[in-house]
Design a protein around this motif. Sequence first.
Motif, PDB file in Angstrom:
ATOM      1  N   THR A 326       0.839  -1.208   0.000  1.00  0.00           N
ATOM      2  CA  THR A 326       0.000   0.000   0.000  1.00  0.00           C
ATOM      3  C   THR A 326       0.868   1.250   0.000  1.00  0.00           C
ATOM      4  O   THR A 326       0.619   2.203  -0.748  1.00  0.00           O
ATOM      5  CB  THR A 326      -0.926   0.009   1.228  1.00  0.00           C
ATOM      6  N   PHE A 327       1.913   1.247   0.833  1.00  0.00           N
ATOM      7  CA  PHE A 327       2.842   2.377   0.864  1.00  0.00           C
ATOM      8  C   PHE A 327       3.549   2.535  -0.479  1.00  0.00           C
ATOM      9  O   PHE A 327       3.673   3.650  -1.010  1.00  0.00           O
ATOM     10  CB  PHE A 327       3.887   2.161   1.969  1.00  0.00           C
ATOM     11  N   ILE A 328       4.028   1.424  -1.034  1.00  0.00           N
ATOM     12  CA  ILE A 328       4.753   1.465  -2.302  1.00  0.00           C
ATOM     13  C   ILE A 328       3.864   2.015  -3.410  1.00  0.00           C
ATOM     14  O   ILE A 328       4.264   2.901  -4.184  1.00  0.00           O
ATOM     15  CB  ILE A 328       5.260   0.062  -2.680  1.00  0.00           C
ATOM     16  N   SER A 329       2.641   1.512  -3.482  1.00  0.00           N
ATOM     17  CA  SER A 329       1.707   1.963  -4.509  1.00  0.00           C
ATOM     18  C   SER A 329       1.418   3.449  -4.375  1.00  0.00           C
ATOM     19  O   SER A 329       1.369   4.182  -5.372  1.00  0.00           O
ATOM     20  CB  SER A 329       0.412   1.154  -4.409  1.00  0.00           C
ATOM     21  N   THR A 330       1.250   3.921  -3.144  1.00  0.00           N
ATOM     22  CA  THR A 330       1.000   5.345  -2.910  1.00  0.00           C
ATOM     23  C   THR A 330       2.158   6.197  -3.412  1.00  0.00           C
ATOM     24  O   THR A 330       1.957   7.241  -4.045  1.00  0.00           O
ATOM     25  CB  THR A 330       0.780   5.610  -1.406  1.00  0.00           C
ATOM     26  N   GLY A 331       3.382   5.746  -3.142  1.00  0.00           N
ATOM     27  CA  GLY A 331       4.556   6.490  -3.598  1.00  0.00           C
ATOM     28  C   GLY A 331       4.615   6.599  -5.105  1.00  0.00           C
ATOM     29  O   GLY A 331       4.888   7.683  -5.657  1.00  0.00           O
TER      30      GLY A 331
END
Length: 341
Positions: A326-331
């Motif tokens: 989720t963090f990676i996708s947001t970035g």
Amino acid sequence: MTKSKNTIESRIDYSILLPVLILLLVGLVSIFIATNFDYPKNLVQVMSQQVLWIFLGSVLAFVVMLFNTEFLWKITPWLYVFGLGLMVLPLVFYSPAVVESTGAKNWVSIGSVTLFQPSEFMKISYILFLSRIGVWAKQGREVTDLKDDWLLLFQYTAVTLPVLGLLVLQGDMGTALVFLAILAGIVVVSGISWRIILPVVLAFVAGVALFVMVFITDWGKEALIKMGVQTYQINRISAWLDPFTYADGIAFQQTQGMISIGTGGIYGKGFNHLELNVPVRESDMIFTVIAEDFGLVGSGLVLLTYLFLIYRMLRVTFRSNNRFYTFISTGFIMMIVFHIF
């Protein structure tokens, strides 16, 4: 209950792959038109390079699909350190001609051959490392106090400052803004309290407003130059604030691009039909090619394709049960949105 197989097929989201393929095709067509018009002798070389990079990117994407969470988690710190090492290379191996034309040492060049831009790799490793920190800081806790939030913000800052420092040494302030956009997205998804975020945002907005107020005065520009701001950076900001005043000089590319977009009208001038001179349109100003040839309809469809891509990425992000992803996708969403903007 039957157990679903974790196949390659199951890892592919065609609703994301389709707009990516469409945008790649539009990009190839646009670069063909721009290069054919401006540098016809280099057409085969430029198109070959584009196809090669698409192929390498596709292979890399396939390899990354095979990574599991544990492996990605372990290699992330090493990728960050490796990225910082790459960021040092343009300060040593650079082309004086490229630096003279762009004002930045952001490309690795050996002799007359320009190889790659390390900051592009750094964006990936930076997103991964911020994501790892965000997941590790929470450690399964949904509620944290302000002390924990300040600590997390400090960790994000500590990871960001070396990257921004190297970009300042390279003179690449535009790319620095991309990293700040990524940081902003990661901070929001981290769940840091708005009692911390809001004052920081207000202070940033006030700082930008104060900078603009100082910048528009002659003494302000002189003060910025004395503080170490490069002349070409002053010129870029001036051209952005009031482009047509500098249309014959520092804002020539920008104003020609705006005129080119306007002359495309509703339906455009047709395939491979350019009339205006827009410097470096094959890279920096590729959207002008789309707008001039295919008009408001064509350029609008391209923007809608981007919008659909972002929408699908958001859907995947919200459905993810893996906080790290989720963090990676947001970035990556923040990175793409900033580039589109």
